[in-house]
Design an enzyme around this catalytic site. Structure first.
Site, mmCIF file in Angstrom:
data_model
loop_
_atom_site.group_PDB
_atom_site.id
_atom_site.type_symbol
_atom_site.label_atom_id
_atom_site.label_comp_id
_atom_site.label_asym_id
_atom_site.label_seq_id
_atom_site.Cartn_x
_atom_site.Cartn_y
_atom_site.Cartn_z
ATOM 1 N N ALA A 71 25.894 -30.431 -38.383
ATOM 2 C CA ALA A 71 27.322 -30.588 -38.683
ATOM 3 C C ALA A 71 28.098 -30.004 -37.514
ATOM 4 O O ALA A 71 27.570 -29.213 -36.727
ATOM 5 C CB ALA A 71 27.658 -29.836 -39.969
ATOM 6 N N GLY A 110 22.307 -30.656 -40.293
ATOM 7 C CA GLY A 110 22.745 -31.933 -40.837
ATOM 8 C C GLY A 110 22.084 -33.108 -40.147
ATOM 9 O O GLY A 110 21.923 -34.174 -40.732
ATOM 10 N N GLU A 113 19.034 -33.629 -41.889
ATOM 11 C CA GLU A 113 19.374 -34.162 -43.216
ATOM 12 C C GLU A 113 19.693 -35.657 -43.135
ATOM 13 O O GLU A 113 19.340 -36.420 -44.026
ATOM 14 C CB GLU A 113 20.540 -33.370 -43.793
ATOM 15 C CG GLU A 113 20.107 -31.953 -44.167
ATOM 16 C CD GLU A 113 21.262 -31.093 -44.638
ATOM 17 O OE1 GLU A 113 22.178 -30.833 -43.825
ATOM 18 O OE2 GLU A 113 21.258 -30.676 -45.791
ATOM 19 N N GLU A 133 20.555 -23.655 -40.423
ATOM 20 C CA GLU A 133 21.744 -23.191 -41.161
ATOM 21 C C GLU A 133 21.638 -21.713 -41.533
ATOM 22 O O GLU A 133 22.635 -20.993 -41.551
ATOM 23 C CB GLU A 133 21.934 -24.031 -42.415
ATOM 24 C CG GLU A 133 22.449 -25.439 -42.184
ATOM 25 C CD GLU A 133 21.344 -26.432 -41.911
ATOM 26 O OE1 GLU A 133 20.250 -26.052 -41.483
ATOM 27 O OE2 GLU A 133 21.612 -27.629 -42.103
HETATM 28 N N1 T1G Z 1 28.646 -27.994 -33.692
HETATM 29 C C1 T1G Z 1 29.578 -27.891 -32.715
HETATM 30 N N2 T1G Z 1 29.291 -27.564 -31.430
HETATM 31 C C2 T1G Z 1 28.000 -27.320 -31.133
HETATM 32 C C3 T1G Z 1 26.967 -27.412 -32.100
HETATM 33 C C4 T1G Z 1 27.350 -27.766 -33.423
HETATM 34 N N3 T1G Z 1 26.454 -27.906 -34.395
HETATM 35 N N4 T1G Z 1 25.804 -27.115 -31.480
HETATM 36 C C5 T1G Z 1 26.090 -26.861 -30.202
HETATM 37 N N5 T1G Z 1 27.410 -26.981 -29.985
HETATM 38 C C6 T1G Z 1 28.085 -26.805 -28.708
HETATM 39 C C7 T1G Z 1 27.960 -25.392 -28.186
HETATM 40 O O1 T1G Z 1 28.969 -24.571 -28.744
HETATM 41 C C8 T1G Z 1 28.155 -25.613 -26.697
HETATM 42 O O2 T1G Z 1 29.549 -25.803 -26.504
HETATM 43 C C9 T1G Z 1 27.494 -26.956 -26.451
HETATM 44 O O3 T1G Z 1 27.449 -27.617 -27.730
HETATM 45 C C10 T1G Z 1 26.096 -26.839 -25.911
HETATM 46 O O4 T1G Z 1 25.406 -25.950 -26.820
HETATM 47 C C11 T1G Z 1 25.696 -29.528 -43.575
HETATM 48 C C12 T1G Z 1 26.197 -27.137 -42.545
HETATM 49 C C13 T1G Z 1 21.555 -28.037 -30.198
HETATM 50 C C14 T1G Z 1 19.695 -26.449 -29.584
HETATM 51 O O5 T1G Z 1 23.083 -24.736 -36.022
HETATM 52 O O6 T1G Z 1 21.089 -24.756 -31.743
HETATM 53 O O7 T1G Z 1 24.413 -28.749 -40.044
HETATM 54 O O8 T1G Z 1 29.946 -23.829 -24.958
HETATM 55 O O9 T1G Z 1 24.887 -24.205 -25.096
HETATM 56 O O10 T1G Z 1 21.296 -24.586 -25.091
HETATM 57 O O11 T1G Z 1 23.544 -28.716 -43.606
HETATM 58 O O12 T1G Z 1 23.357 -25.913 -29.360
HETATM 59 O O13 T1G Z 1 29.513 -26.133 -24.009
HETATM 60 O O14 T1G Z 1 31.670 -25.666 -25.251
HETATM 61 O O15 T1G Z 1 23.721 -24.234 -27.364
HETATM 62 O O16 T1G Z 1 21.222 -27.154 -24.928
HETATM 63 C C15 T1G Z 1 23.383 -26.705 -37.885
HETATM 64 C C16 T1G Z 1 23.329 -25.292 -33.302
HETATM 65 C C17 T1G Z 1 24.869 -26.727 -38.078
HETATM 66 C C18 T1G Z 1 22.601 -26.221 -34.226
HETATM 67 C C19 T1G Z 1 21.414 -27.159 -27.899
HETATM 68 N N6 T1G Z 1 23.058 -26.919 -36.496
HETATM 69 N N7 T1G Z 1 23.167 -25.674 -31.925
HETATM 70 O O17 T1G Z 1 21.205 -25.988 -27.168
HETATM 71 O O18 T1G Z 1 23.259 -26.054 -25.648
HETATM 72 S S1 T1G Z 1 25.320 -26.392 -39.736
HETATM 73 C C20 T1G Z 1 22.942 -25.884 -35.655
HETATM 74 C C21 T1G Z 1 22.040 -25.314 -31.227
HETATM 75 C C22 T1G Z 1 24.829 -27.778 -40.599
HETATM 76 C C23 T1G Z 1 24.607 -28.989 -42.728
HETATM 77 C C24 T1G Z 1 24.918 -27.682 -42.085
HETATM 78 C C25 T1G Z 1 22.047 -25.635 -29.757
HETATM 79 C C26 T1G Z 1 21.175 -26.831 -29.397
HETATM 80 P P1 T1G Z 1 30.219 -25.330 -25.086
HETATM 81 P P2 T1G Z 1 24.295 -24.970 -26.230
HETATM 82 P P3 T1G Z 1 21.685 -25.919 -25.612
#
Ligand code: T1G
Length: 694
Positions: A71, A110, A113, A133
């Site tokens: 998400a 997500g 999912e 999450e």
């Molecule tokens: N949403 C918005 N921005 C995100 C994002 C996300 N999910 N993931 C990364 N970014 C942005 C991050 O802030 C950075 O921005 C840029 O992308 C590069 O990220 C309903 C509720 C995918 C392994 O927790 O683990 O789904 O600083 O530096 O090292 O069940 O990002 O460049 O402006 O980390 O290559 C669940 C979190 C959400 C994944 C890539 N998903 N992200 O790593 O790049 S909750 C996560 C990561 C959800 C549902 C629930 C990593 C990555 P900027 P980065 P990276």
């Protein structure tokens, strides 16, 4: 009046055809987060597939670095925008034609999912999947806690949901989360797979699959067994338990009811303080990588070879970080015996990791094969980066940097691993202060993720950029610190140690102070930490000179765990117990100093050891020794185990309310005496109702 032209926003979702397969593509950089436009586009694409009889199957794929990574976290806390992700996933699953997820990169949260809503999943071999999450203080809230156990099995779902760890595509395939691993062109393989399955009915809808729940239904004890086995790791966190409860519901109830439990548990977490803290920390960690006022076009220097001076605990641990990242290291020691001991410890550490299955024997040999031990200082000359990890004394450091200045090639980066000392003073004795930087690793250096990058007054911008990029390469979380005694982390440790020690004389016991910190969520308290690190660190080594409790302990060999006794007594399994000897030493000291001992309540311990840390953090900010308050939080979570569900010292202070922090410090001001002075910034912010962190 000029017409407001409603520029049509280009949807990040596009569709194309390959024969009778509709290919749905998301192009939403950087990580294909499932923002509102993506969700709308996915629903529209499924409607397009349903409305076109010539479409027999669907492939959902992503452009760029990864399949949907979850998400869009930036939407959290804002009014929800339809369609909700659960609706999108249900729409995909309810499609009357088979939908295949084509996975590359990291299908997370997500994103996984969405893939579970698809009827089939294919992936390239280096893809990874996860539901992180829980790291945001949440749970998969789009059906993930209900579909994942049905597809991958209950045990795997418990492990994935409560750890947030990614699994490889290979492991995912082994448990049935992935239907086929493919090599080469992912889209082609996914379309071919769609062609193969297009006429298979009934469609394998994850929410309707029950076969993998049978075992847990027959043996619901697995949930309590899982809780017990992980109690230590989950201590203080709310989200792991909520994830377990949601999966229990998946086993005990029909999907339609279980998903309501999931929704309720999700909303409970989302509205809680822990999730807010952990979401804050997600962005804090990423913000720490950015350096203010550095020209955007600054290029890093190439680092193909690293030199490390000192093969002790720190030098060996530091070297391992680079070796594990495939970067050759030349390690220098003064004598063969120290060199052999150091390299032997490194090999032993690698072999211990391999024995736990976290490395293969071949990887151990590859890492050790990149190591060049030497007794000849000149062998360091062609390294691109040198890190000295020698005795923490300024004249020793100055001697080393004088020799480095003579030997090192131009453009080499000269780094000190000092924990406290003044980098500017070290830089000043070289002819190249712009090449000097601090790289403060935390012990054990091959394990702890924090790296303080200490920016000297003359450190060149490209040296800083190089350090930050290298940190990411060796899987460290780097934070830029200014030059002051103890930089960020250790500087904030000082008021905590000073007040904790004074509290012993005034009536507290080591176990009371430590208990307050452990109950707060720290992995250990100040005295347990002293015993672990070594009570003798920084001791003057003169047993006849006893000026404080610490001196008294060191004088009788109570140097901590390594001696079987410190502030605590330890049994042969290093289990601690309160020490009457230590208690007597404390009371004798108090009497000698005329301190009247009294009952001390836990709240006073919090105010004198945690509030004073916040005050020191505010001073660090006002002196410009940290770029932002969130950097201080990153230091304390990664460097000292501050509970991430409290966000970090500065976020936590904001959540308590700065006026409350000020009030508590005022209550203790007299007792703390000249050891304490208020930060102006803290007082100003408290007065104006401002916060340290957004
Ligand atoms: N949403 C918005 N921005 C995100 C994002 C996300 N999910 N993931 C990364 N970014 C942005 C991050 O802030 C950075 O921005 C840029 O992308 C590069 O990220 C309903 C509720 C995918 C392994 O927790 O683990 O789904 O600083 O530096 O090292 O069940 O990002 O460049 O402006 O980390 O290559 C669940 C979190 C959400 C994944 C890539 N998903 N992200 O790593 O790049 S909750 C996560 C990561 C959800 C549902 C629930 C990593 C990555 P900027 P980065 P990276």
């Amino acid at each position: 009046m000029t017409d407001v032209i409603d520029t049509p926003t280009i949807s990040p979702i596009s569709t194309s055809r390959h024969g009778d397969v509709l290919i749905v593509t998301s192009n939403n950089p950087p990580v294909n987060a499932l923002g509102a436009a993506v969700r709308r586009g996915l629903v529209a694409a499924i409607e397009e597939a349903e409305g076109d009889d010539s479409v027999k199957a669907v492939v959902i794929r992503c452009e760029g670095q990864t399949f949907f990574a979850g998400a869009d976290i930036t939407e959290f806390g804002k009014p929800p925008v339809m369609p909700w992700l659960p609706t999108v996933v249900d729409t995909i699953e309810n499609c009357s034609k088979p939908v295949v997820a084509a996975i590359h990169g990291t299908a997370l949260g997500g994103g996984l999912e969405v893939a579970l809503g698809c009827h089939y999943r294919v992936a390239v071999r280096d893809a990874r999947l996860g539901v992180p999450e829980v790291k945001l203080g949440l749970l998969p809230g789009a059906g993930g806690t209900q579909r994942l156990p049905r597809v991958a099995g209950v045990q795997k779902a418990l492990e994935m949901c409560t750890s947030g760890a990614m699994v490889s595509a290979k492991d995912a395939c082994a448990v049935g989360l992935i239907d086929r691993l493919v090599d080469g062109e992912l889209v082609q393989h996914a379309v071919a797979y769609a062609e193969e399955v297009k006429n298979i009915r009934p469609l394998p809808r994850s929410s309707e699959r029950d076969e993998k729940l049978a075992e847990a239904r027959a043996n619901p004890a697995i949930f309590d067994e899982f809780r017990k086995a992980n109690a230590r790791k989950f201590r203080g966190f709310e989200a792991p338990e909520a994830n377990i409860k949601a999966i229990e519901a998946a086993v005990a109830k029909p999907y339609a009811e279980g998903v309501i439990d999931e929704r309720n548990l999700f909303m409970g977490l989302m509205s809680g303080t822990q999730s807010r803290a952990q979401q804050y920390f997600f962005f804090a960690e990423r913000k720490a990588a950015k350096i203010d006022n550095i020209p955007d076009d600054t290029k890093p220097r190439p680092v193909k070879k690293v030199g490390v001076i000192g093969a002790g605990t720190m030098g060996g641990g530091i070297s391992m970080n680079f070796l594990s990242a495939g970067i050759p290291v030349t390690i220098f020691e003064m004598n063969q015996e120290a060199l052999d001991r150091g390299t032997g410890v490194m090999r032993k550490n690698y072999e211990a990791t391999a024995s736990k299955g976290r490395m293969t024997g071949e990887q151990v040999e590859r890492a050790m094969g990149l190591l060049t031990p030497t007794l000849d200082f000149a062998d360091l000359a062609d390294c691109d980066l040198i890190i000295e990890a020698v005795f923490e004394q300024m004249d020793v450091k100055k001697d080393i940097f004088t020799r480095l200045d003579e030997v090192m090639k131009p453009g080499a980066i000269l780094a000190s691993n000092t924990s406290y000392l003044n980098i500017d003073e070290i830089a000043a004795i070289t002819s190249r202060p712009e090449d000097v930087v601090g790289l403060h690793f935390f012990s054990p250096a091959n394990i702890m993720k924090l790296l303080e990058v200490v920016r000297g007054a003359r450190t060149a911008p490209d040296v800083l950029i190089t350090a930050m990029q290298l940190a990411k390469k060796i899987r460290k979380v780097a934070v830029v610190a200014g030059v002051c005694h103890g930089f960020i982390g250790n500087r904030m440790l000082m008021p905590r140690q000073i007040e904790a020690t004074k509290l012993l004389l005034e009536g507290a016991t080591p176990e009371q102070v430590d208990r307050v910190h452990v109950e707060f969520g720290m992995p250990m308290g100040p005295f347990q930490m002293a015993d672990l690190a070594g009570v003798d660190i920084g001791w003057h080594r003169d047993p006849s000179r006893i000026e404080n409790v610490r001196d008294a302990l060191c004088a009788i060999d109570r140097w901590g765990q390594k001696k079987g006794a410190g502030f605590y007594d330890y049994d042969d399994k290093r289990r601690p117990s309160p020490s009457p000897v230590v208690q007597q030493i404390i009371e004798d000291f108090a009497a000698k100093q005329g301190v009247t001992r009294r009952q001390i309540d836990d709240e006073e311990i919090v105010e004198r050891t945690l509030y004073t840390m916040v005050n020191e953090g505010a001073k660090i900010l006002e002196e410009g020794m940290a770029q932002r308050a969130s950097d201080i939080d990153v230091v304390w979570v990664y460097g000292y185990g501050w509970p991430v569900y409290r966000g970090g010292p500065m976020f936590w202070a904001d959540s308590q309310g700065l006026p409350k922090i000020v009030e508590g410090l005022k209550r203790q001001e007299q007792r703390m005496g000249s050891d304490f002075s208020f930060s102006r910034l803290l007082l100003d912010k408290a007065e104006k109702g401002e916060k340290f962190t957004r």
